[in-house]
Design a protein around this motif. Structure first.
Motif, PDB file in Angstrom:
ATOM      1  N   ILE A  98      -6.047   5.530   1.837  1.00  0.00           N
ATOM      2  CA  ILE A  98      -5.781   4.178   1.322  1.00  0.00           C
ATOM      3  C   ILE A  98      -6.089   3.185   2.439  1.00  0.00           C
ATOM      4  CG2 ILE A  98      -3.975   2.598   0.489  1.00  0.00           C
ATOM      5  CD1 ILE A  98      -2.520   5.031  -0.685  1.00  0.00           C
ATOM      6  N   GLY A 155      -5.768  -0.494   3.902  1.00  0.00           N
ATOM      7  CA  GLY A 155      -4.783  -1.546   3.682  1.00  0.00           C
ATOM      8  C   GLY A 155      -5.352  -2.932   3.443  1.00  0.00           C
ATOM      9  N   CYS A 180       0.834  -1.215   0.000  1.00  0.00           N
ATOM     10  CA  CYS A 180       0.000   0.000   0.000  1.00  0.00           C
ATOM     11  C   CYS A 180       0.864   1.258   0.000  1.00  0.00           C
ATOM     12  CB  CYS A 180      -0.911   0.012   1.228  1.00  0.00           C
ATOM     13  SG  CYS A 180      -2.121  -1.292   1.152  1.00  0.00           S
ATOM     14  N   ILE A 203      -5.347  -4.741  -1.969  1.00  0.00           N
ATOM     15  CA  ILE A 203      -4.165  -4.439  -2.787  1.00  0.00           C
ATOM     16  C   ILE A 203      -4.626  -4.462  -4.233  1.00  0.00           C
ATOM     17  CG2 ILE A 203      -1.897  -5.281  -3.518  1.00  0.00           C
ATOM     18  CD1 ILE A 203      -1.491  -6.403  -0.723  1.00  0.00           C
ATOM     19  N   ARG A 211     -10.252   3.316  -1.635  1.00  0.00           N
ATOM     20  CA  ARG A 211      -9.309   4.265  -2.230  1.00  0.00           C
ATOM     21  C   ARG A 211     -10.076   5.571  -2.481  1.00  0.00           C
ATOM     22  NH1 ARG A 211      -6.746   0.453  -1.106  1.00  0.00           N
ATOM     23  NH2 ARG A 211      -4.876  -0.384  -2.074  1.00  0.00           N
TER      24      ARG A 211
END
Ligand code: G1P
Length: 289
Positions: free
Chosen positions: A128, A130, A40, A133, A205
């Motif tokens: 962001i 975590g 990240c 991904i 995101r």
């Protein structure tokens, strides 16, 4: 405004990975030989972010230590002629500026983001999460920053999900302004499939205008009794331009064991030094199943 800071909330207890997370932060669990949080932060760095704000809690010190220099280890590696490893370790320590703030109570994602207010200051910023991904040549946060630069509003990253999975995500509603971008009217937190306005889900995101902090200060407790970022985004939709952008990339839900497993297999297949080994393992197993 240039997006220079990314807020990464890491205060969660990681219950889906217990007992491993009893002592190790879930963000530090590795996919191959890198902790999940490394992917990240790498995404942020490759997106042009200059400073990471970790919103953390007690027991998460390993995360900030990971991104710090470790002179003792570096000296050991040099002494033992492990130049390549030394460079790798040194690079992590120099990767990016890290600031941590504490979330003293677990009161939800909205509350976690608000904890970063004094460090973010007056700037617009990225968030962001975590648990996901996303792999792509142009990192997902960069794709969202490009959309923010183009449309001058907050941008929520979205992906299509099967209708029966809407209950897991914030789901956006809005009208399309070009192929991949919607002008948002709002979003619904984890709706049942029959209540979901679309199948466009946010995996965590966001590029947020600074005004989000004002909204976060005004929201009440929402779904699950928590302060929801989704509620603040809804408030922002009434006052400002908010967009949803369907990003490109392969996304892994590494917050779940299944996603974690998938990422592990795919990442090994994607690595020159591990690809053949992984193929051999998969072929061997195939014969047994
Ligand atoms: C949070 C957000 C949700 C988003 C999700 C992505 O939920 O509230 O809108 O879709 O992250 O992972 P959580 O999974 O923390 O309950």
């Amino acid at each position: 405004m240039k997006i220079k800071k990314a807020v990464i909330p890491v205060a969660g207890k990681g219950t889906r990975f217990l007992p491993a997370t009893k002592q190790v932060p879930k963000e530090m669990l590795p996919i191959l030989d890198q902790p999940m949080i490394h992917y990240c932060v790498e995404e942020a760095v490759l997106s042009g972010i200059q400073e990471i704000v970790f919103v953390t809690s007690s027991g998460k010190e390993a995360i900030e230590n990971y991104f710090d220099r470790n002179i003792e280890l570096e000296t050991f590696l040099i002494k033992n002629n492990k130049q390549e490893l030394f460079e790798k370790i040194r690079k992590i320590g120099d990767m990016i500026e890290i600031v941590t703030v504490r979330q003293k109570e677990q009161l939800g994602l909205g509350h976690a983001v608000l904890c970063a207010k004094s460090v973010v200051g007056k700037e617009d910023f990225a968030v962001i999460l975590g648990d996901d991904i996303v792999v792509n040549n142009i990192p997902v946060t960069r794709q969202l920053i490009d959309c923010y630069d183009k449309h001058h509003g907050s941008v929520i990253g979205v992906m299509q999900v099967a209708k029966e999975l809407t209950y897991k995500y914030g789901i956006v509603k809005g009208t399309s302004i070009d192929g991949k971008t919607l002008k948002m009217q709002g979003m619904v937190e984890k709706p049942k499939p029959e209540d979901a306005p679309t199948n466009l889900a946010t995996p965590g995101r966001y590029i947020l205008k600074n005004e989000i902090f004002g909204a976060l200060e005004r929201i009440e407790r929402g779904a699950g009794g928590e302060y929801q970022l989704t509620d603040a985004i809804n408030m922002l939709c009434l006052e400002d331009k908010v967009f949803a952008h369907e990003f490109e990339g392969q996304r892994y839900d590494t917050g779940s064991l299944e996603g974690y497993l998938r990422a592990t297999v795919d990442f090994a297949l994607g690595r020159e030094d591990l690809r053949e080994t992984m193929i051999t393992i998969l072929k061997e197993k195939r014969k047994l199943i």
